[in-house]
Design a protein around this motif. Structure first.
Motif, PDB file in Angstrom:
ATOM      1  N   CYS A  15      73.723  79.965 -59.675  1.00 16.74           N
ATOM      2  CA  CYS A  15      72.489  79.531 -58.990  1.00 16.74           C
ATOM      3  C   CYS A  15      72.404  80.202 -57.625  1.00 16.74           C
ATOM      4  N   SER A 142      73.578  66.776 -60.285  1.00 20.40           N
ATOM      5  CA  SER A 142      73.432  67.744 -59.192  1.00 20.40           C
ATOM      6  C   SER A 142      71.973  68.147 -59.060  1.00 20.40           C
ATOM      7  N   GLY A 143      71.744  69.217 -58.278  1.00 19.67           N
ATOM      8  CA  GLY A 143      70.379  69.686 -58.098  1.00 19.67           C
ATOM      9  C   GLY A 143      69.830  70.342 -59.356  1.00 19.67           C
ATOM     10  N   PHE A 172      65.975  63.534 -55.474  1.00 23.27           N
ATOM     11  CA  PHE A 172      66.257  63.326 -54.041  1.00 23.27           C
ATOM     12  C   PHE A 172      65.494  64.365 -53.213  1.00 23.27           C
ATOM     13  N   PRO A 184      68.314  70.902 -48.642  1.00 23.21           N
ATOM     14  CA  PRO A 184      68.157  69.805 -49.604  1.00 23.21           C
ATOM     15  C   PRO A 184      68.172  68.451 -48.885  1.00 23.21           C
ATOM     16  N   GLY A 186      68.957  65.369 -50.141  1.00 23.71           N
ATOM     17  CA  GLY A 186      69.883  64.333 -50.602  1.00 23.71           C
ATOM     18  C   GLY A 186      70.779  63.761 -49.501  1.00 23.71           C
ATOM     19  N   PRO A 187      71.488  64.618 -48.753  1.00 23.55           N
ATOM     20  CA  PRO A 187      72.394  64.078 -47.737  1.00 23.55           C
ATOM     21  C   PRO A 187      71.670  63.243 -46.659  1.00 23.55           C
ATOM     22  N   ASP A 190      70.675  59.886 -48.032  1.00 27.89           N
ATOM     23  CA  ASP A 190      71.899  59.081 -48.113  1.00 27.89           C
ATOM     24  C   ASP A 190      72.218  58.460 -46.745  1.00 27.89           C
ATOM     25  N   GLY A 276      79.329  67.166 -59.679  1.00 26.84           N
ATOM     26  CA  GLY A 276      78.022  67.657 -59.228  1.00 26.84           C
ATOM     27  C   GLY A 276      77.760  67.161 -57.802  1.00 26.84           C
ATOM     28  N   GLY A 277      76.916  67.874 -57.073  1.00 27.24           N
ATOM     29  CA  GLY A 277      76.673  67.589 -55.658  1.00 27.24           C
ATOM     30  C   GLY A 277      76.244  66.156 -55.358  1.00 27.24           C
ATOM     31  N   ASN A 281      76.985  61.093 -53.087  1.00 26.89           N
ATOM     32  CA  ASN A 281      76.107  60.018 -52.611  1.00 26.89           C
ATOM     33  C   ASN A 281      76.848  58.692 -52.481  1.00 26.89           C
ATOM     34  N   THR A 308      80.488  70.189 -55.893  1.00 21.52           N
ATOM     35  CA  THR A 308      79.317  71.056 -55.775  1.00 21.52           C
ATOM     36  C   THR A 308      79.638  72.366 -56.514  1.00 21.52           C
TER      37      THR A 308
HETATM   38  O1  KG4 Z   1      76.049  70.653 -57.124  1.00 19.16           O
HETATM   39  P1  KG4 Z   1      75.148  71.073 -56.012  1.00 19.16           P
HETATM   40  O2  KG4 Z   1      75.785  71.422 -54.695  1.00 19.16           O
HETATM   41  O3  KG4 Z   1      74.302  72.336 -56.395  1.00 19.16           O
HETATM   42  C1  KG4 Z   1      73.365  72.549 -57.353  1.00 19.16           C
HETATM   43  O4  KG4 Z   1      72.880  71.660 -58.038  1.00 19.16           O
HETATM   44  O5  KG4 Z   1      73.058  73.751 -57.452  1.00 19.16           O
HETATM   45  O6  KG4 Z   1      74.103  69.901 -55.788  1.00 19.16           O
HETATM   46  C2  KG4 Z   1      73.126  69.963 -54.806  1.00 19.16           C
HETATM   47  C3  KG4 Z   1      72.287  68.707 -54.907  1.00 19.16           C
HETATM   48  C4  KG4 Z   1      71.039  68.754 -54.036  1.00 19.16           C
HETATM   49  O7  KG4 Z   1      69.958  68.310 -54.817  1.00 19.16           O
HETATM   50  C5  KG4 Z   1      71.372  67.768 -52.912  1.00 19.16           C
HETATM   51  O8  KG4 Z   1      70.240  67.133 -52.379  1.00 19.16           O
HETATM   52  C6  KG4 Z   1      72.249  66.778 -53.637  1.00 19.16           C
HETATM   53  O9  KG4 Z   1      73.049  67.570 -54.493  1.00 19.16           O
HETATM   54  N1  KG4 Z   1      73.124  66.024 -52.736  1.00 19.16           N
HETATM   55  C7  KG4 Z   1      73.005  64.703 -52.537  1.00 19.16           C
HETATM   56  C8  KG4 Z   1      73.994  64.360 -51.589  1.00 19.16           C
HETATM   57  N2  KG4 Z   1      74.690  65.480 -51.255  1.00 19.16           N
HETATM   58  C9  KG4 Z   1      74.142  66.501 -51.972  1.00 19.16           C
HETATM   59  N3  KG4 Z   1      72.159  63.820 -53.065  1.00 19.16           N
HETATM   60  C10 KG4 Z   1      72.281  62.552 -52.669  1.00 19.16           C
HETATM   61  N4  KG4 Z   1      73.192  62.132 -51.759  1.00 19.16           N
HETATM   62  C11 KG4 Z   1      74.071  63.000 -51.199  1.00 19.16           C
HETATM   63  N5  KG4 Z   1      74.970  62.565 -50.321  1.00 19.16           N
END
Ligand code: KG4
Ligand code: ZN
Length: 340
Positions: A15, A142-143, A172, A184, A186-187, A190, A276-277, A281, A308
């Motif tokens: 990605c 994840s995302g 998110f 992004p 999400g963090p 949270d 997954g990212g 959360n 992640t």
């Molecule tokens: O696995 P990842 O790093 O990468 C991809 O999916 O490519 O996931 C990223 C995703 C993003 O949508 C981000 O907003 C979400 O994970 N994310 C969170 C948190 N940390 C990262 N969502 C909710 N709460 C969090 N603390």
């Protein structure tokens, strides 16, 4: 150099993260990631920009992974790379690089399924982290992905539920965009959720039968709700941001937990591993902890850097496949829609 040692160099480029890792006998020696900032200004990953950035990053990232591990290319046992799923242009960079390096060094090439890797990240040798026993349920959030997988052994996995539209991380991020947060989101959602009231606003959960997920309806519900409120009070978002974030997070966590409970009921399996990212959360982590107390689950959360997108998880799959002699040929192709 001990000839018994298995050194895997792994490359991940599915990605927007260019990553490389060196592993010795299942232990990580280095885990390097170049995250691509360029996408932030577009509020999401732009595939063409991602593949160009991979081309720029891959040589220095691999060099750094080898240097940090104090390993010479000549010591490597095999090269592992992400075959899919992911963005074609991005996958092609890692695939071509891995193929030529393995060919040049005359060592085995090992193709890795990115979704299996998120799950098998739990088997990286790490002090203080317990490995889940087979069979277990894996929830990858994840995302880009939302899946519940029944894992019977390293390479015998069955997807028993997945999203039919957006991934949970997108839920998110898209909610955050509606609220004017950065990408992004999400963090930040949270962090703000911890300061707000999760029951301040109610959003209906999607009605999807069985173990599949849907998040696009929630995004639309949030959009309409915010538009209506802002019409009445232009300062609505500012005045209630923490409560809105808490309510969104509460709804999303509720959706994930409902499906997990159903998966446990249907399979009788109570060992649950997440990855997954989104597994960072705190709402999800708290809900899993309470699942341990309330329902007798045992839950497994890997080290953050292995949740992640990363190359360490590709390395562990490379290691396990190497032990089985499961190699790829030079004509192997990137596969954007690769399934578990
Ligand atoms: O696995 P990842 O790093 O990468 C991809 O999916 O490519 O996931 C990223 C995703 C993003 O949508 C981000 O907003 C979400 O994970 N994310 C969170 C948190 N940390 C990262 N969502 C909710 N709460 C969090 N603390
Ligand atoms: Zn991923």
């Amino acid at each position: 150099m001990n000839p018994q040692n298995i050194y895997i160099l792994a490359i991940e480029s599915s990605c927007d993260d260019t990553a490389a890792s060196v592993m010795c006998n299942g232990k990580i020696l280095s885990n390097i990631i170049a995250s691509q900032k360029i996408h932030e200004e577009f509020g999401g990953v732009v595939p063409e920009l991602a593949s160009r950035a991979h081309q720029q990053n891959i040589v220095p990232v691999v060099d750094m992974a080898l240097k940090k591990a104090h390993i010479e290319k000549s010591q490597l046992t095999a090269i592992a790379f992400t075959k899919g799923p992911g963005l074609m242009g991005s996958l092609l960079v890692g695939t071509s690089f891995a193929k030529s390096l393995a060919y040049g060094l005359g060592i085995p090439l090992i193709d890795v399924n990115h979704m299996q890797a998120h799950i098998l990240a739990h088997f990286i040798e790490e002090d203080d982290f317990e490995k889940p026993p087979f069979p277990f349920l894996a929830m990858t959030i994840s995302g880009g992905h939302t899946q519940i997988v029944k894992v019977k052994s390293y390479f015998d996995m069955e997807v028993i539920g997945e999203t039919i539209d957006d991934a949970v991380g997108e839920a998110f991020d898209k909610s955050g965009k509606i609220l004017g947060l950065g990408y992004p989101a999400g963090p930040e959602i949270d962090q703000r959720a911890a300061l707000g009231n999760p029951k301040a606003f109610q959003f209906t959960k999607p009605k999807v039968a069985g173990l599949n997920f849907s998040f696009s309806g929630l995004k639309t519900a949030i959009l309409y709700f915010i538009q209506k409120q802002v019409k009445e009070n232009p300062k609505f978002i500012e005045a209630h941001l923490n409560d809105i974030c808490a309510s969104i997070q509460y709804t999303i966590v509720g959706i994930l937990m409902d499906k997990l409970k159903l998966a446990v009921k249907e399979t009788g399996i109570t060992h649950i591993a997440i990855g997954g990212g989104v597994s960072a959360n705190s709402g999800i982590r708290d809900a899993l902890k309470s699942g341990e107390q309330k329902f007798g689950w045992t839950t497994y959360v890997p080290k953050f850097e292995y949740t992640t997108d990363n190359a360490a998880m590709i390395a562990i799959v490379g290691h396990l496949k190497y032990l089985e002699g499961d190699y790829a040929q030079q004509n192997v192709m990137a596969s954007p829609r690769l399934k578990i």
